[in-house]
Design a protein around this motif. Sequence first.
Motif, PDB file in Angstrom:
ATOM      1  N   ARG A   1       0.838  -1.202   0.000  1.00  0.00           N
ATOM      2  CA  ARG A   1       0.000   0.000   0.000  1.00  0.00           C
ATOM      3  C   ARG A   1       0.873   1.252   0.000  1.00  0.00           C
ATOM      4  O   ARG A   1       0.611   2.206  -0.748  1.00  0.00           O
ATOM      5  N   ILE A   2       1.910   1.252   0.810  1.00  0.00           N
ATOM      6  CA  ILE A   2       2.831   2.394   0.842  1.00  0.00           C
ATOM      7  C   ILE A   2       3.500   2.575  -0.518  1.00  0.00           C
ATOM      8  O   ILE A   2       3.628   3.691  -1.043  1.00  0.00           O
TER       9      ILE A   2
ATOM     10  N   ARG B   1       2.748  -3.890 -10.934  1.00  0.00           N
ATOM     11  CA  ARG B   1       1.416  -4.427 -11.221  1.00  0.00           C
ATOM     12  C   ARG B   1       0.849  -5.167 -10.020  1.00  0.00           C
ATOM     13  O   ARG B   1      -0.320  -4.958  -9.642  1.00  0.00           O
ATOM     14  N   MET B   2       1.659  -6.030  -9.388  1.00  0.00           N
ATOM     15  CA  MET B   2       1.146  -6.828  -8.285  1.00  0.00           C
ATOM     16  C   MET B   2       0.901  -5.985  -7.038  1.00  0.00           C
ATOM     17  O   MET B   2      -0.066  -6.220  -6.314  1.00  0.00           O
ATOM     18  N   SER B   3       1.774  -5.012  -6.777  1.00  0.00           N
ATOM     19  CA  SER B   3       1.554  -4.157  -5.601  1.00  0.00           C
ATOM     20  C   SER B   3       0.277  -3.337  -5.777  1.00  0.00           C
ATOM     21  O   SER B   3      -0.509  -3.171  -4.826  1.00  0.00           O
ATOM     22  N   THR B   4       0.033  -2.853  -6.992  1.00  0.00           N
ATOM     23  CA  THR B   4      -1.183  -2.093  -7.259  1.00  0.00           C
ATOM     24  C   THR B   4      -2.422  -2.989  -7.184  1.00  0.00           C
ATOM     25  O   THR B   4      -3.442  -2.619  -6.588  1.00  0.00           O
TER      26      THR B   4
ATOM     27  N   THR C   1      -3.308  -3.940  -3.560  1.00  0.00           N
ATOM     28  CA  THR C   1      -3.948  -2.814  -2.878  1.00  0.00           C
ATOM     29  C   THR C   1      -5.401  -2.665  -3.329  1.00  0.00           C
ATOM     30  O   THR C   1      -6.306  -2.460  -2.510  1.00  0.00           O
ATOM     31  N   THR C   2      -5.633  -2.785  -4.627  1.00  0.00           N
ATOM     32  CA  THR C   2      -6.999  -2.697  -5.166  1.00  0.00           C
ATOM     33  C   THR C   2      -7.875  -3.814  -4.615  1.00  0.00           C
ATOM     34  O   THR C   2      -9.042  -3.591  -4.255  1.00  0.00           O
ATOM     35  N   PHE C   3      -7.310  -5.028  -4.527  1.00  0.00           N
ATOM     36  CA  PHE C   3      -8.064  -6.175  -4.028  1.00  0.00           C
ATOM     37  C   PHE C   3      -8.473  -5.977  -2.567  1.00  0.00           C
ATOM     38  O   PHE C   3      -9.638  -6.210  -2.205  1.00  0.00           O
ATOM     39  N   VAL C   4      -7.546  -5.536  -1.743  1.00  0.00           N
ATOM     40  CA  VAL C   4      -7.857  -5.305  -0.323  1.00  0.00           C
ATOM     41  C   VAL C   4      -8.900  -4.204  -0.179  1.00  0.00           C
ATOM     42  O   VAL C   4      -9.864  -4.327   0.592  1.00  0.00           O
ATOM     43  N   ASP C   5      -8.744  -3.118  -0.939  1.00  0.00           N
ATOM     44  CA  ASP C   5      -9.713  -2.018  -0.878  1.00  0.00           C
ATOM     45  C   ASP C   5     -11.099  -2.466  -1.333  1.00  0.00           C
ATOM     46  O   ASP C   5     -12.114  -2.085  -0.741  1.00  0.00           O
TER      47      ASP C   5
ATOM     48  N   ARG D   1     -15.398  -5.827  -9.077  1.00  0.00           N
ATOM     49  CA  ARG D   1     -14.054  -5.302  -8.826  1.00  0.00           C
ATOM     50  C   ARG D   1     -13.243  -6.279  -7.976  1.00  0.00           C
ATOM     51  O   ARG D   1     -12.044  -6.462  -8.183  1.00  0.00           O
ATOM     52  N   VAL D   2     -13.910  -6.915  -7.017  1.00  0.00           N
ATOM     53  CA  VAL D   2     -13.244  -7.924  -6.185  1.00  0.00           C
ATOM     54  C   VAL D   2     -12.797  -9.096  -7.040  1.00  0.00           C
ATOM     55  O   VAL D   2     -11.665  -9.573  -6.932  1.00  0.00           O
ATOM     56  N   VAL D   3     -13.692  -9.551  -7.923  1.00  0.00           N
ATOM     57  CA  VAL D   3     -13.384 -10.693  -8.775  1.00  0.00           C
ATOM     58  C   VAL D   3     -12.245 -10.367  -9.732  1.00  0.00           C
ATOM     59  O   VAL D   3     -11.329 -11.172  -9.938  1.00  0.00           O
ATOM     60  N   GLU D   4     -12.273  -9.181 -10.309  1.00  0.00           N
ATOM     61  CA  GLU D   4     -11.259  -8.791 -11.297  1.00  0.00           C
ATOM     62  C   GLU D   4      -9.864  -8.763 -10.684  1.00  0.00           C
ATOM     63  O   GLU D   4      -8.934  -9.374 -11.208  1.00  0.00           O
ATOM     64  N   SER D   5      -9.714  -8.048  -9.560  1.00  0.00           N
ATOM     65  CA  SER D   5      -8.398  -7.975  -8.919  1.00  0.00           C
ATOM     66  C   SER D   5      -8.070  -9.272  -8.194  1.00  0.00           C
ATOM     67  O   SER D   5      -6.910  -9.703  -8.153  1.00  0.00           O
TER      68      SER D   5
END
Length: 335
Positions: A118-119, A216-219, A222-226, A239-243
């Motif tokens: 996230r950072i 790509r993976m760090s982004t 973060t998207t998946f957790v959010d 959005r959950v399924v995509e990430s």
Amino acid sequence: MTTTPDGATESLPTLRGSIPPVREWAKTFAIGLCMGAADGVPGVSGGTIALIAGIYERLIAAVTAVTPKRVVELLRSLTPLDGGISGRGALAILEEFDVWFIVALLGGIVSAIVVVTRIIHVANQETPALLFGFFFGLIAASAVILLRALSVGTGLQALAGVVGVVVAFLLSGPISFLDGGGLLVVFLAGAVGVSAMILPGISGSLLLVILGQYTRMSTTLTTFVDSLLGLATGGSVARVVESGTVVVTFVLGGLVGLFTISRVIRRALEWRRRGTLAFLVGLVVGALRAPVQRVAESPGFSQDVTLAFAGAAVVGVVVLLALEWYAVDLDLDSV
């Protein structure tokens, strides 16, 4: 699982007697936090942290204890076949895997990686020159430490090192197939990156940088957790399924790599130790191109960007050299 005699059954562990005390859980979790923080940044190895903390041999023993035969035995003990379900028999097999140690360690690793990514996600958007300059310094210092510890005795070993440099240098360039790529690339990146995370001195995140998958993976993580947290307030399941598809693919690749590629690396180290280490160290040296390439693409090397990149690189060098100086004297022959 075959039926065991009464005496043998009585000797099997119980759940209450198997679970370690809270203090041991907390200590292992804390080590996992340190390993996860290290694994989250290129140039720093979680394996080195495990070596410093004195758990490296235990970690390797736990990983290599998981074999197809033991997994089959575990599954059989949990099914009503061949003598019925045996919870204590399954627990005995899980203890061979050192399951409580692995659960606590993975809990710390995953928690730290979520925070670190996230950072990094924010830093990549706001100050990419500082972020990748810092990474450059970490990678450069890591290369110096590894080269100092490496002993090359033959021309073939030196050639292996050169091949490692060339491979990493080429893969660190603007290669569209790897930079992005489909789920197969994500799976392979997970297999390679996670398997390298247990080697002292060799950073799994660094290999993700080489493969063009780190940002790509760090982004995506973060998207998946959010998006997961957003479900509580009516967020999008799509959005959950995509990430989540990308994250799960990476994790599956990591599991495969942990139990296959890591064994290949260990076999290679046993077969041609110095040549294999020379190749791995060459990868680190060649990967110095990756953060430079990233900044060159965006925002580009203006005078201000160059100064920021160089300053952050110095900080990265100091951080890693300080860790190496005060924490551990890396001996590649002990890997």
